[in-house]
Design a protein around this motif. Structure first.
Motif, PDB file in Angstrom:
ATOM      1  N   SER A  88      80.898 -28.928  -6.837  1.00  0.00           N
ATOM      2  CA  SER A  88      81.813 -29.580  -7.777  1.00  0.00           C
ATOM      3  C   SER A  88      81.303 -29.377  -9.202  1.00  0.00           C
ATOM      4  N   SER A  89      82.221 -29.277 -10.133  1.00  0.00           N
ATOM      5  CA  SER A  89      81.828 -29.076 -11.524  1.00  0.00           C
ATOM      6  C   SER A  89      82.546 -30.072 -12.419  1.00  0.00           C
ATOM      7  N   LEU A  90      81.890 -30.375 -13.534  1.00  0.00           N
ATOM      8  CA  LEU A  90      82.431 -31.274 -14.542  1.00  0.00           C
ATOM      9  C   LEU A  90      82.199 -30.599 -15.886  1.00  0.00           C
ATOM     10  N   VAL A  91      83.279 -30.169 -16.555  1.00  0.00           N
ATOM     11  CA  VAL A  91      83.168 -29.431 -17.817  1.00  0.00           C
ATOM     12  C   VAL A  91      83.843 -30.237 -18.917  1.00  0.00           C
ATOM     13  N   PHE A  92      83.103 -30.519 -19.984  1.00  0.00           N
ATOM     14  CA  PHE A  92      83.705 -31.274 -21.090  1.00  0.00           C
ATOM     15  C   PHE A  92      82.934 -31.008 -22.378  1.00  0.00           C
ATOM     16  N   THR A  93      83.562 -31.398 -23.511  1.00  0.00           N
ATOM     17  CA  THR A  93      82.893 -31.358 -24.820  1.00  0.00           C
ATOM     18  C   THR A  93      82.657 -32.795 -25.256  1.00  0.00           C
ATOM     19  N   PRO A  94      81.584 -33.070 -26.008  1.00  0.00           N
ATOM     20  CA  PRO A  94      81.211 -34.464 -26.294  1.00  0.00           C
ATOM     21  C   PRO A  94      82.201 -35.225 -27.157  1.00  0.00           C
ATOM     22  N   GLY A  95      82.745 -34.550 -28.204  1.00  0.00           N
ATOM     23  CA  GLY A  95      83.651 -35.242 -29.103  1.00  0.00           C
ATOM     24  C   GLY A  95      82.931 -36.313 -29.919  1.00  0.00           C
ATOM     25  N   PRO A  96      83.682 -37.167 -30.625  1.00  0.00           N
ATOM     26  CA  PRO A  96      83.057 -38.187 -31.483  1.00  0.00           C
ATOM     27  C   PRO A  96      82.410 -39.326 -30.714  1.00  0.00           C
ATOM     28  N   ASN A  97      82.800 -39.521 -29.452  1.00  0.00           N
ATOM     29  CA  ASN A  97      82.250 -40.601 -28.622  1.00  0.00           C
ATOM     30  C   ASN A  97      81.773 -40.028 -27.290  1.00  0.00           C
ATOM     31  N   PRO A  98      80.606 -39.397 -27.265  1.00  0.00           N
ATOM     32  CA  PRO A  98      80.168 -38.691 -26.054  1.00  0.00           C
ATOM     33  C   PRO A  98      80.005 -39.596 -24.836  1.00  0.00           C
ATOM     34  N   LEU A  99      79.523 -40.821 -25.024  1.00  0.00           N
ATOM     35  CA  LEU A  99      79.380 -41.723 -23.878  1.00  0.00           C
ATOM     36  C   LEU A  99      80.735 -42.082 -23.290  1.00  0.00           C
ATOM     37  N   GLU A 100      81.718 -42.321 -24.177  1.00  0.00           N
ATOM     38  CA  GLU A 100      83.060 -42.638 -23.694  1.00  0.00           C
ATOM     39  C   GLU A 100      83.677 -41.448 -22.956  1.00  0.00           C
ATOM     40  N   GLU A 101      83.491 -40.225 -23.507  1.00  0.00           N
ATOM     41  CA  GLU A 101      84.014 -39.021 -22.855  1.00  0.00           C
ATOM     42  C   GLU A 101      83.376 -38.853 -21.484  1.00  0.00           C
ATOM     43  N   CYS A 102      82.070 -39.088 -21.417  1.00  0.00           N
ATOM     44  CA  CYS A 102      81.342 -38.979 -20.166  1.00  0.00           C
ATOM     45  C   CYS A 102      81.839 -40.017 -19.155  1.00  0.00           C
TER      46      CYS A 102
ATOM     47  N   ALA B 172      73.948 -42.570 -34.100  1.00  0.00           N
ATOM     48  CA  ALA B 172      72.706 -41.970 -33.608  1.00  0.00           C
ATOM     49  C   ALA B 172      72.273 -42.573 -32.278  1.00  0.00           C
ATOM     50  N   GLN B 173      72.495 -43.864 -32.104  1.00  0.00           N
ATOM     51  CA  GLN B 173      72.085 -44.514 -30.853  1.00  0.00           C
ATOM     52  C   GLN B 173      72.910 -44.002 -29.674  1.00  0.00           C
ATOM     53  N   GLU B 174      74.229 -43.839 -29.883  1.00  0.00           N
ATOM     54  CA  GLU B 174      75.066 -43.308 -28.802  1.00  0.00           C
ATOM     55  C   GLU B 174      74.663 -41.880 -28.466  1.00  0.00           C
ATOM     56  N   ARG B 175      74.358 -41.080 -29.491  1.00  0.00           N
ATOM     57  CA  ARG B 175      73.911 -39.700 -29.290  1.00  0.00           C
ATOM     58  C   ARG B 175      72.655 -39.660 -28.408  1.00  0.00           C
ATOM     59  N   GLU B 176      71.672 -40.496 -28.732  1.00  0.00           N
ATOM     60  CA  GLU B 176      70.411 -40.486 -27.989  1.00  0.00           C
ATOM     61  C   GLU B 176      70.595 -40.967 -26.555  1.00  0.00           C
ATOM     62  N   ARG B 177      71.459 -41.953 -26.343  1.00  0.00           N
ATOM     63  CA  ARG B 177      71.683 -42.459 -24.988  1.00  0.00           C
ATOM     64  C   ARG B 177      72.443 -41.445 -24.141  1.00  0.00           C
ATOM     65  N   PHE B 178      73.366 -40.723 -24.761  1.00  0.00           N
ATOM     66  CA  PHE B 178      74.085 -39.667 -24.048  1.00  0.00           C
ATOM     67  C   PHE B 178      73.117 -38.591 -23.567  1.00  0.00           C
ATOM     68  N   VAL B 179      72.230 -38.152 -24.461  1.00  0.00           N
ATOM     69  CA  VAL B 179      71.243 -37.137 -24.098  1.00  0.00           C
ATOM     70  C   VAL B 179      70.307 -37.657 -23.024  1.00  0.00           C
ATOM     71  N   ALA B 180      69.858 -38.901 -23.164  1.00  0.00           N
ATOM     72  CA  ALA B 180      68.950 -39.480 -22.170  1.00  0.00           C
ATOM     73  C   ALA B 180      69.597 -39.511 -20.788  1.00  0.00           C
ATOM     74  N   ALA B 181      70.898 -39.821 -20.733  1.00  0.00           N
ATOM     75  CA  ALA B 181      71.601 -39.858 -19.452  1.00  0.00           C
ATOM     76  C   ALA B 181      71.662 -38.480 -18.798  1.00  0.00           C
ATOM     77  N   LEU B 182      71.967 -37.448 -19.605  1.00  0.00           N
ATOM     78  CA  LEU B 182      72.040 -36.088 -19.062  1.00  0.00           C
ATOM     79  C   LEU B 182      70.683 -35.617 -18.546  1.00  0.00           C
ATOM     80  N   VAL B 183      69.633 -35.827 -19.358  1.00  0.00           N
ATOM     81  CA  VAL B 183      68.303 -35.354 -18.982  1.00  0.00           C
ATOM     82  C   VAL B 183      67.807 -36.083 -17.744  1.00  0.00           C
ATOM     83  N   HIS B 184      68.021 -37.393 -17.681  1.00  0.00           N
ATOM     84  CA  HIS B 184      67.580 -38.160 -16.508  1.00  0.00           C
ATOM     85  C   HIS B 184      68.304 -37.698 -15.253  1.00  0.00           C
TER      86      HIS B 184
END
Length: 975
Positions: A171-185, A249-261
């Motif tokens: 299964s694949s999930l393809v998206f772009t982050p946009g202005p609210n990456p956590l919401e998009e995710c 900046a906080q949303e950006r860092e949490r989005f990245v942390a979620a992907l890496v984890h």
């Protein structure tokens, strides 16, 4: 003055006659310059000049644009072009024949044009097999991939059409982050899991492990499958949007942390592939969650080899049972090979050539008729624009500007816009439909975006829109974001505009606003009027109370003196606060209303004489003096525009490398520069004058060293050009004081020394190795005996070049914690100043080599220090950076340097700085290639300020910036 053209080859046959006719037409029009023709036709200078060069047949669109700009007969020239095309190819190349092919075919094009190849297009995706294999093996082994590549290098296509099909059943999930990456995710995960997105968004923000758990939940709900494929492949495309569109900046860092984890959890069922533009690498390494993973996760995307390009051209055609003419294949490969970001242009040119195919053959004649790799995109965009009426052309301009995110230290990027942000109307809907049909835009049910960022770089009209409206686009973008916030908070009045922001937003043309934005501004204006009315009521109450107080004071004579002193103190403190706020507003105003900005800053300084108001006055005056306005295309009181600057020792001439040419300016009076002449090149990069100013050196994007004789700056001539031998891009070029030796620093980690004693025959002297990363700045000491070089390995190396045939390492300066981007020697050669990505500039004592020591650190920047410079007397220096700040420093005590001025460029990132004179005048170049002149002499600023003003500040404007202060315009109207 129009520049001279090379003589035509009389043996050129039909091309000779065609080019000769074009030149004659230009003669009859009064020999307008190619820059004037480009302004009239909206085609690039290079495309128009090559049309009359006689080397190849230009496209029909370019020809007609040239003819139109010269006032020729388009019908006559259409026949001339078709006759020449027939004579050159021996076949019928008429536009009408090509049109018949398009009408009679419903076949799927084998090329994607500006759009990325999708997973469904995998059967037509060729040329990246080797890279795809490496990326697939990387993902299988390490689960996290960060793919870096230049815009137009094919990152999106290789992930979507290369990597995804290599994981069948996954299964694949393809998206772009946009202005609210956590919401998009959250939206994507919730849709797969069949739950509400709101709680998922909240959990992602609170706990990075939520992403990992959600993936396991989604996979647990699937039907029984092979455990080997029981995984989720997540592709985050255009990752740079977390920097360009996401302001949290906080949303950006949490989005990245979620992907890496999710990728690194011990029981991970997720593989994550991220595609990000290479110029955002330094942004990525500032993300704590990503920087630790990058050494093992990143992979670069380089340019295609000639063999890969041939496969990308021929194989899709073969799959569609088409053939590619050998002459076309050779031309396409030569045009695209080695060019960064060329893939979308190549794909678009192939798509347009396919539309003009003859039978089942893609031909060179069709390629030329489409405009070639340089002109196909411009031709498509101009054709789309010309087909619109006047009102729809204006709607197109508004739409395209809304789809761009302006760069801050990086190139402008495309912006994915929700449809709800656009007002639906007949003009907008029609433009959107036609632009989508032309493949300039892509649209789905919810969003609209530019098909590829190549459109921003390669459509001259679009570039002109951005240059003209850059300040207004920033204001408009901020207004759009404020409107969205206001709506999301249920029209909270605390989010409305007030003061200078409201005043600035009023300058945005009404027709550019959507109904949502107009409603926001109307609410802001209403709130401002209510605030003013409350202020007036409060003032009336205060006056009544003051009257009562007077009665009491009369009765209490003993307290009178104390009360007066207290009132004076309160008034003084109030006035000081008003002045400081006005000073900050003046810097913001300077971009779009420089005349008003100067008056506000001058009044603030007169009211409160502090460092802050002094800096604001110098900032506003410097910006205003270079952005005073234009008449036609000729700057009036405005500095020239370009990319890389060079100034000779006498400070009287400025050279600006601007794409494919160098423009020379007389800056004897830097406030009123006058254009001298131009010199041609190929994608020019760093340039430098010899000390006497008679010779100019530069390095092209194809790594060719060029030397020009500029003794007569009105008519610079090429002295020589030769390959540098560098295997990667050249970052910098330096010339020794005696004008006999030059140095080039390259991303191939080396420095090359050149003998330029005879500028017509430059010779390689030596190659210096030792840096473990890209070599960036190189600079000779004033006595010419030492060369300093900075690198991405964080070190500064000093080389003995007394004998440039056998240069030797003297010492290494260590201390910077990141890339070294800038170097400058003091005039006496005893001090070196370096600037770094670690946000500092450092002074070094290098007067007794090999011994050296660190002196004072200049650590006032909040982002990368991009350029540094010493004044000619050596007592002051300037540092500039991505934070948009221009710092002037007093270096009388180099162990403890002090700040002279902290100037602000409201346009953002400053890339280069060059001193012009000993009196403190210097110029800077911004990331958007505008040049500004600055000085730090306060007395001169006070004397000159009112000369820069056009119209006296009105009473309403005064009240807006200096409430409750008596109206005292600093520059009253002269009688």
């Amino acid at each position: 003055m129009a520049r001279g053209e090379k003589p035509l080859d009389p043996d050129g046959g039909p091309l000779f006659e065609f080019a000769a006719r074009l030149r004659k037409l230009r003669e009859q029009a009064g020999r307008p310059t190619y820059r004037e023709l480009a302004r009239k036709s909206h085609y690039g200078i290079a495309a128009l000049s090559s049309a009359a060069a006689g080397r190849q047949l230009p496209s029909l669109a370019v020809t007609l644009a040239y003819v139109r700009a010269c006032g020729g007969d388009e019908r006559e020239w259409k026949l001339i072009w078709q006759w020449t095309a027939d004579a050159c190819s021996g076949t019928d190349t008429s536009v009408e024949a090509g049109a018949d092919n398009r009408k009679g075919s419903g076949a799927k094009p084998p090329y994607a044009g500006l759009c990325a190849f999708e997973e469904a297009d995998a059967a037509y995706f060729f040329g990246r097999e080797k890279l795809t294999g490496m990326l697939v093996e990387h993902l299988k082994e390490k689960r996290l991939l960060v793919l870096f590549g230049a815009s137009g290098s094919g990152k999106s296509s290789v992930l979507r059409a290369g990597v995804l099909p290599a994981f069948p059943g996954v299964s694949s999930l393809v998206f772009t982050p946009g202005p609210n990456p956590l919401e998009e995710c959250a939206l994507r995960l919730a849709a797969r899991a069949g739950v509400a997105p709101g709680p998922v968004r909240a959990e992602l923000a609170a706990e990075p492990g939520t992403f990992h758990r959600m993936v396991r939940q989604i996979l647990a709900g699937r039907p029984e499958t092979d455990s080997a494929t029981d995984e989720l492949l997540v592709v985050v495309d255009q990752f740079e949007e977390v920097f360009t569109l996401c302001g949290d900046a906080q949303e950006r860092e949490r989005f990245v942390a979620a992907l890496v984890h999710a990728a690194q959890a011990p029981d991970s069922r997720t593989r994550v592939a991220i595609a990000v533009r290479s110029d955002f690498y330094t942004h990525c390494i500032r993300l704590a969650g990503l920087v630790e993973a990058l050494p093992h996760a990143h992979h670069p995307v380089g340019p295609m080899t000639a063999e890969e390009l041939r496969a990308a051209i021929v194989q899709p055609a073969a799959r569609s049972r088409l053939t590619v003419e050998s002459a076309l294949l050779t031309t396409l490969t030569a045009d695209a090979h080695g060019r960064p970001g060329a893939l979308p242009l190549l794909s678009h040119a192939l798509l347009e050539t396919w539309k003009l195919r003859r039978g089942n053959a893609l031909t060179l004649a069709g390629y030329r008729a489409a405009g070639g790799i340089e002109g196909a995109l411009t031709q498509t965009a101009e054709k789309f624009h010309d087909a619109l009426g006047d009102s729809r052309q204006k709607a197109a301009r508004r739409l395209f500007l809304r789809l761009v995110a302006l760069g801050e230290g990086t190139e402008d990027t495309k912006r994915r816009v929700p449809r709800r942000e656009l007002d639906s109307g007949p003009d907008t809907d029609f433009v959107l439909e036609q632009a989508t049909r032309a493949r300039l835009l892509t649209a789905d049910a919810d969003h609209v975006e530019i098909a590829h960022e190549a459109l921003i770089r390669c459509w001259p009209r679009f570039g002109a829109w951005l240059e003209e409206d850059r300040g207004q686009v920033r204001l408009h973008r901020a207004l759009t974001e404020a409107t969205t916030l206001w709506e999301s908070l249920d029209h909270d009045p605390d989010t409305l505009y007030r003061g200078v922001r409201l005043a600035a937003a009023k300058d945005i043309p009404a027709q550019a606003l959507t109904s949502r934005e107009r409603a926001f501004l109307d609410a802001s204006e209403s709130a401002a009027q209510q605030t003013q009315e409350r202020g007036r009521r409060s003032l009336r109450r205060l006056r009544r109370l003051a009257g009562a107080l007077v009665v009491l004071l009369v009765c209490a004579v003993a307290a009178t003196g104390f009360a007066v002193r207290a009132q004076n103190t309160v008034t003084q403190q109030r006035n000081e606060a008003v002045a400081l706020r006005a000073a900050d507003e003046a810097v913001l105003l300077s971009r779009h209303n420089p005349s008003l900005a100067v008056q506000v800053a001058l009044a603030a300084y007169r009211q409160t004489r502090q460092d802050r108001t002094e800096d604001a006055l110098l900032s506003s005056l410097s910006v205003a003096s270079t952005d005073a306005g234009t008449t036609g295309s000729t700057p009036v009181g405005r500095a020239p525009v370009g990319h890389t600057p060079a100034v000779p020792a006498d400070g009287r001439t400025l050279a600006m490398a601007d794409g494919s040419q160098i423009v020379l300016w007389d800056i004897t009076d830097p406030r009123r520069p006058s254009r001298l002449g131009t010199a041609e090149g190929v994608g020019l990069g760093p340039i430098q004058f010899t000390r006497d100013g008679d010779t100019l050196l530069g390095v092209d994007s194809d790594r060719t060293l060029r030397l020009w004789d500029v003794t007569d700056p009105h008519h610079p001539t090429v002295l020589s050009k030769r390959p540098t031998g560098h295997t990667d891009g050249v970052y910098s070029v330096a010339v020794r004081g005696d004008g006999r030796v030059a140095a080039t620093g390259s991303y191939d980690d080396t420095i090359r020394l050149w003998d330029i004693t005879d500028p017509a025959r430059p010779r390689l002297l030596d190659t210096l190795t030792g840096h473990d990363g890209d070599v960036k700045p190189v600079v000779f000491s004033p006595d010419g005996k030492t060369l300093a070089s900075g690198s991405n390995d964080h070190d500064i190396r000093l080389w003995d070049v007394t004998d440039p045939h056998h240069a030797a390492l003297v010492t290494v300066l260590k201390g910077h914690r990141h890339f070294v981007d800038a170097l400058a020697y003091s005039p006496d050669g005893r001090t070196l100043l370096s600037g770094s990505d670690d946000r500092t500039a450092q002074l070094w004592d290098v007067g007794d080599l090999p011994r050296h020591r660190a002196l004072g650190e200049l650590a006032r920047h909040t982002d990368i220090v991009t350029s540094v410079a010493f004044a000619s007397h050596g007592r002051t220096a300037v540092t500039v950076g991505i934070d948009g700040v221009v710092h002037a420093w007093d270096l009388n005590d180099r162990a403890r340097p002090t700040s002279l001025a902290r100037l602000t460029n409201p346009g953002g990132t400053v890339k280069e700085v060059r001193y012009l004179k000993a009196d403190g005048t210097f110029l800077t170049v911004t990331a958007h290639h505008s040049v500004q002149i600055w000085y730090t002499d306060l007395d001169r600023a006070l004397a000159d300020a009112c000369d820069r003003v056009h119209g006296t500040i009105s009473r309403a404007e005064w009240a807006r910036h200096f409430p409750r202060l008596d109206y005292e315009p600093p520059c009253p109207r002269r009688t």
